[in-house]
Write an enzyme that holds these catalytic residues in place. Sequence first.
Site, PDB file in Angstrom:
ATOM      1  N   GLY A  69     -38.587 -24.525  63.018  1.00 47.79           N
ATOM      2  CA  GLY A  69     -39.501 -24.129  61.944  1.00 47.79           C
ATOM      3  C   GLY A  69     -38.984 -22.911  61.203  1.00 47.79           C
ATOM      4  N   GLY A 164     -34.626 -23.686  70.462  1.00 51.44           N
ATOM      5  CA  GLY A 164     -34.477 -24.853  71.326  1.00 51.44           C
ATOM      6  C   GLY A 164     -33.231 -25.674  71.045  1.00 51.44           C
ATOM      7  CG  ASN A 168     -32.524 -29.595  71.629  1.00 48.36           C
ATOM      8  OD1 ASN A 168     -31.412 -30.014  71.377  1.00 48.36           O
ATOM      9  ND2 ASN A 168     -33.342 -29.132  70.689  1.00 48.36           N
ATOM     10  N   GLY A 169     -31.411 -31.702  74.320  1.00 52.13           N
ATOM     11  CA  GLY A 169     -30.526 -32.862  74.374  1.00 52.13           C
ATOM     12  C   GLY A 169     -30.133 -33.372  72.997  1.00 52.13           C
ATOM     13  CG  MET A 171     -32.218 -37.356  73.021  1.00 47.46           C
ATOM     14  SD  MET A 171     -33.145 -38.029  74.386  1.00 47.46           S
ATOM     15  CE  MET A 171     -33.343 -39.720  73.870  1.00 47.46           C
ATOM     16  CD  GLU A 408     -34.905 -37.777  77.104  1.00 50.83           C
ATOM     17  OE1 GLU A 408     -35.576 -37.506  76.088  1.00 50.83           O
ATOM     18  OE2 GLU A 408     -34.039 -37.035  77.578  1.00 50.83           O
ATOM     19  CG  HIS A 493     -40.734 -32.523  74.580  1.00 44.58           C
ATOM     20  ND1 HIS A 493     -40.695 -33.899  74.678  1.00 44.58           N
ATOM     21  CD2 HIS A 493     -39.435 -32.129  74.554  1.00 44.58           C
ATOM     22  CE1 HIS A 493     -39.443 -34.322  74.727  1.00 44.58           C
ATOM     23  NE2 HIS A 493     -38.653 -33.251  74.661  1.00 44.58           N
ATOM     24  CG  ASN A 531     -37.125 -37.136  72.474  1.00 43.75           C
ATOM     25  OD1 ASN A 531     -37.385 -38.328  72.341  1.00 43.75           O
ATOM     26  ND2 ASN A 531     -36.515 -36.668  73.522  1.00 43.75           N
TER      27      ASN A 531
HETATM   28  P1  FAE Z   1     -38.169 -22.984  69.135  1.00 47.78           P
HETATM   29  O1  FAE Z   1     -37.014 -23.868  68.835  1.00 47.78           O
HETATM   30  O2  FAE Z   1     -38.609 -22.843  70.551  1.00 47.78           O
HETATM   31  O3  FAE Z   1     -37.818 -21.544  68.550  1.00 47.78           O
HETATM   32  C1  FAE Z   1     -38.627 -20.415  68.740  1.00 47.78           C
HETATM   33  C2  FAE Z   1     -37.744 -19.181  68.776  1.00 47.78           C
HETATM   34  O4  FAE Z   1     -38.565 -18.017  68.692  1.00 47.78           O
HETATM   35  C3  FAE Z   1     -36.927 -19.037  70.060  1.00 47.78           C
HETATM   36  O5  FAE Z   1     -35.576 -18.827  69.731  1.00 47.78           O
HETATM   37  C4  FAE Z   1     -37.552 -17.826  70.749  1.00 47.78           C
HETATM   38  O6  FAE Z   1     -36.619 -17.090  71.514  1.00 47.78           O
HETATM   39  C5  FAE Z   1     -38.084 -17.030  69.589  1.00 47.78           C
HETATM   40  N1  FAE Z   1     -39.220 -16.145  69.931  1.00 47.78           N
HETATM   41  C6  FAE Z   1     -40.284 -16.440  70.706  1.00 47.78           C
HETATM   42  N2  FAE Z   1     -41.141 -15.395  70.757  1.00 47.78           N
HETATM   43  C7  FAE Z   1     -40.613 -14.425  69.948  1.00 47.78           C
HETATM   44  C8  FAE Z   1     -41.028 -13.118  69.593  1.00 47.78           C
HETATM   45  N3  FAE Z   1     -42.200 -12.616  70.024  1.00 47.78           N
HETATM   46  N4  FAE Z   1     -40.229 -12.386  68.804  1.00 47.78           N
HETATM   47  C9  FAE Z   1     -39.047 -12.898  68.356  1.00 47.78           C
HETATM   48  N5  FAE Z   1     -38.604 -14.133  68.670  1.00 47.78           N
HETATM   49  C10 FAE Z   1     -39.382 -14.891  69.452  1.00 47.78           C
HETATM   50  O7  FAE Z   1     -39.454 -23.408  68.303  1.00 47.78           O
HETATM   51  N6  FAE Z   1     -36.688 -31.968  71.450  1.00 47.78           N
HETATM   52  C11 FAE Z   1     -36.204 -33.074  70.839  1.00 47.78           C
HETATM   53  O8  FAE Z   1     -36.714 -33.466  69.787  1.00 47.78           O
HETATM   54  N7  FAE Z   1     -35.133 -33.755  71.381  1.00 47.78           N
HETATM   55  C12 FAE Z   1     -34.552 -33.384  72.550  1.00 47.78           C
HETATM   56  O9  FAE Z   1     -33.579 -34.006  73.005  1.00 47.78           O
HETATM   57  C13 FAE Z   1     -35.081 -32.247  73.244  1.00 47.78           C
HETATM   58  N8  FAE Z   1     -34.574 -31.862  74.437  1.00 47.78           N
HETATM   59  C14 FAE Z   1     -35.028 -30.689  75.011  1.00 47.78           C
HETATM   60  C15 FAE Z   1     -34.433 -30.230  76.187  1.00 47.78           C
HETATM   61  C16 FAE Z   1     -34.819 -28.996  76.719  1.00 47.78           C
HETATM   62  C17 FAE Z   1     -34.192 -28.522  77.995  1.00 47.78           C
HETATM   63  C18 FAE Z   1     -35.794 -28.211  76.056  1.00 47.78           C
HETATM   64  C19 FAE Z   1     -36.194 -26.861  76.607  1.00 47.78           C
HETATM   65  C20 FAE Z   1     -36.388 -28.660  74.899  1.00 47.78           C
HETATM   66  C21 FAE Z   1     -36.024 -29.901  74.368  1.00 47.78           C
HETATM   67  N9  FAE Z   1     -36.591 -30.379  73.193  1.00 47.78           N
HETATM   68  C22 FAE Z   1     -36.132 -31.525  72.614  1.00 47.78           C
HETATM   69  C23 FAE Z   1     -37.703 -29.651  72.526  1.00 47.78           C
HETATM   70  C24 FAE Z   1     -37.259 -28.901  71.277  1.00 47.78           C
HETATM   71  O10 FAE Z   1     -36.117 -28.119  71.554  1.00 47.78           O
HETATM   72  C25 FAE Z   1     -38.435 -28.035  70.803  1.00 47.78           C
HETATM   73  O11 FAE Z   1     -39.498 -28.904  70.498  1.00 47.78           O
HETATM   74  C26 FAE Z   1     -38.086 -27.214  69.574  1.00 47.78           C
HETATM   75  O12 FAE Z   1     -37.012 -26.335  69.836  1.00 47.78           O
HETATM   76  C27 FAE Z   1     -39.291 -26.414  69.101  1.00 47.78           C
HETATM   77  O13 FAE Z   1     -38.990 -25.857  67.841  1.00 47.78           O
HETATM   78  P2  FAE Z   1     -39.790 -24.616  67.291  1.00 47.78           P
HETATM   79  O14 FAE Z   1     -39.279 -24.298  65.943  1.00 47.78           O
HETATM   80  O15 FAE Z   1     -41.249 -24.865  67.465  1.00 47.78           O
END
Ligand code: FAE
Length: 552
Positions: A69, A164, A168-169, A171, A408, A493, A531
């Site tokens: 986002g 993430g 992440n994978g 996908m 998956e 997720h 995902n």
């Molecule tokens: P996100 O990507 O989590 O980014 C938020 C960022 O904000 C992070 O870098 C934090 O460190 C940072 N943050 C948090 N709090 C603060 C603060 N107070 N001050 C400053 N920075 C902060 O959010 N999804 C898929 O669609 N396909 C996949 O294959 C998949 N595999 C996954 C595998 C794993 C192991 C994991 C953990 C997740 C996986 N996901 C997958 C989920 C996906 O990575 C996740 O839905 C997104 O990353 C969420 O995106 P956002 O922008 O919501």
Amino acid sequence: MSTTEREDRPSTGSRGLSRRGFMLGAGSLAGVGVLGGALGAGPTWAAAAPSSIGNGAQVPVLVIGTGYGGSVAALRLAQAGINVHMVEMGQDWSTVAPGPDGKIHPKVTSPDYRSFWMRTRTKQPLSNFLGFPIDKDVPKYAGILDAEDFAGISVYQGRGVGGGSLVNGGMAVTPKRANFASILPSVDAAEMYATYYPRANAALGVGLVDPDWFERTSYYQYSRVGRKHAQRSGFAWTFVPDVYDWDYMEAEDNGSVPKSALAQEILYGNNYGKRTLPKTYLAQAAATGKVTISSLHRATSVRPGAAGGYDVVLEQINTAGDVVTTKTVNAGKVFFAAGSVGTSKLLVMLKATGALPALNSEVGQGWGDNGNVMVGRANHMWDPTGDVQSTIPCSGIDNWDAGGAFAEVAPLPAGLETFASFYLAITKTQRRAAFSYNSATGKVDLSWQTAWKQDSITMAKTIFDKINRTEGTIYRTDLFGTNKIWGDHLTYHPLGGAVLNKATDNYGRLHGYDGLYVIDGALIPGNTSVNPFVTITALAERNIERIIATDL
Ligand code: FAE
């Protein structure tokens, strides 16, 4: 069902986007990436604009978090001519010195200090192997994967510039259009599938495994076994798109480039090959010259400024987690993009402590785990899944309509034959939890209960009980403990907590405050049927377009 038959795939996404045709804004990565192995060292965020914001700074727009986002918001605002500063609590991994293995990121089989966010002991999602616990002590460090523990669930999240996308994978799944109304009921599906899903798929670099190579390579034997078992039980099996550079992976297989997906790299970062946000959205954002990022900066407060805008308190931390400096900056507008958990925790705390009292009572509500549950099956000796496995899943079993589960076919890249098939299921659970501020601890709690996962297990069993019956096989009981079948203690997720059209208006504007926005997974009410990151990205594309047109 074959990939091409998968319904409602946007025409320019996945298969429609040539694997070799992934373009990065003005320049193409394809030319530098493929056989030279340069994707790992290709254009990334940090080469362009490392930064550390000063105390008292004034910025037009501050984005909290650098995941999907936040990256969409930063790029599109910058392209509209607006200067953006992003703060990220994790590290900028492209500036981190290599570890003892000579790499930035360790293998999934060798977790070390780089692997976990501020833990003194690893918390591997698969905690056991052959029944034996495999976690180990590590020094506390700003590692790449956070296993954030709440009373009833551990929520895994990426930490660092790119969020993430680092762990992440990859996908990259666009949900079936028929399911969209239950995912985001207030959003015009026609617009999403005509414009914003294709835009997100193109910018993320989504592509598909080459089906011929898939049939040949030993690295996807586990996936072919998964297909055979699914089809023999009458389930729809499908290829699943991914942001990994598939040409690079084939080059890994023929030995012409350093291995990443084929060398057990995934959960703790990929050194090459995966199109993480620092190589896509954030690289494009850097190219505008209008976006700067302060890493190791954690936002802890946002409140209206005396002279307008919002005063944002930032704690600058070191890699051991100590606060080095506290800064206050002023921003005209603030985008909450700290992920479902990060954004929800901040908003709930800010409302409860009086910094943003006019936020409405929907803040903190509607959180779900996307119905995640993991499981392994024990195969017969004549069905080996391979001692080498690509870490990037490329296929899934679709029983959503009949049984409420999409699974998956996941790797178990242990480096030896395990005779196991492993799966991460996404299920149609209706369970939703709420975040609340705990004044005794000063922390934010989550009301999720472990027992709620039983709904997801029941749905996942509609697939795996049947496969076990057909194949004459049983569940593995040694991967999540001793005699424990289901990985039901975690989610990858997290979704919800500041749900679209409830805590915010229909475009992510927080109720109660002009100039405060949510633009991450917190907007999505608990489940995406697949995902989630393509949906998070596409929704962010939709919302930021409207916000730029009307608010800036
Ligand atoms: P996100 O990507 O989590 O980014 C938020 C960022 O904000 C992070 O870098 C934090 O460190 C940072 N943050 C948090 N709090 C603060 C603060 N107070 N001050 C400053 N920075 C902060 O959010 N999804 C898929 O669609 N396909 C996949 O294959 C998949 N595999 C996954 C595998 C794993 C192991 C994991 C953990 C997740 C996986 N996901 C997958 C989920 C996906 O990575 C996740 O839905 C997104 O990353 C969420 O995106 P956002 O922008 O919501």
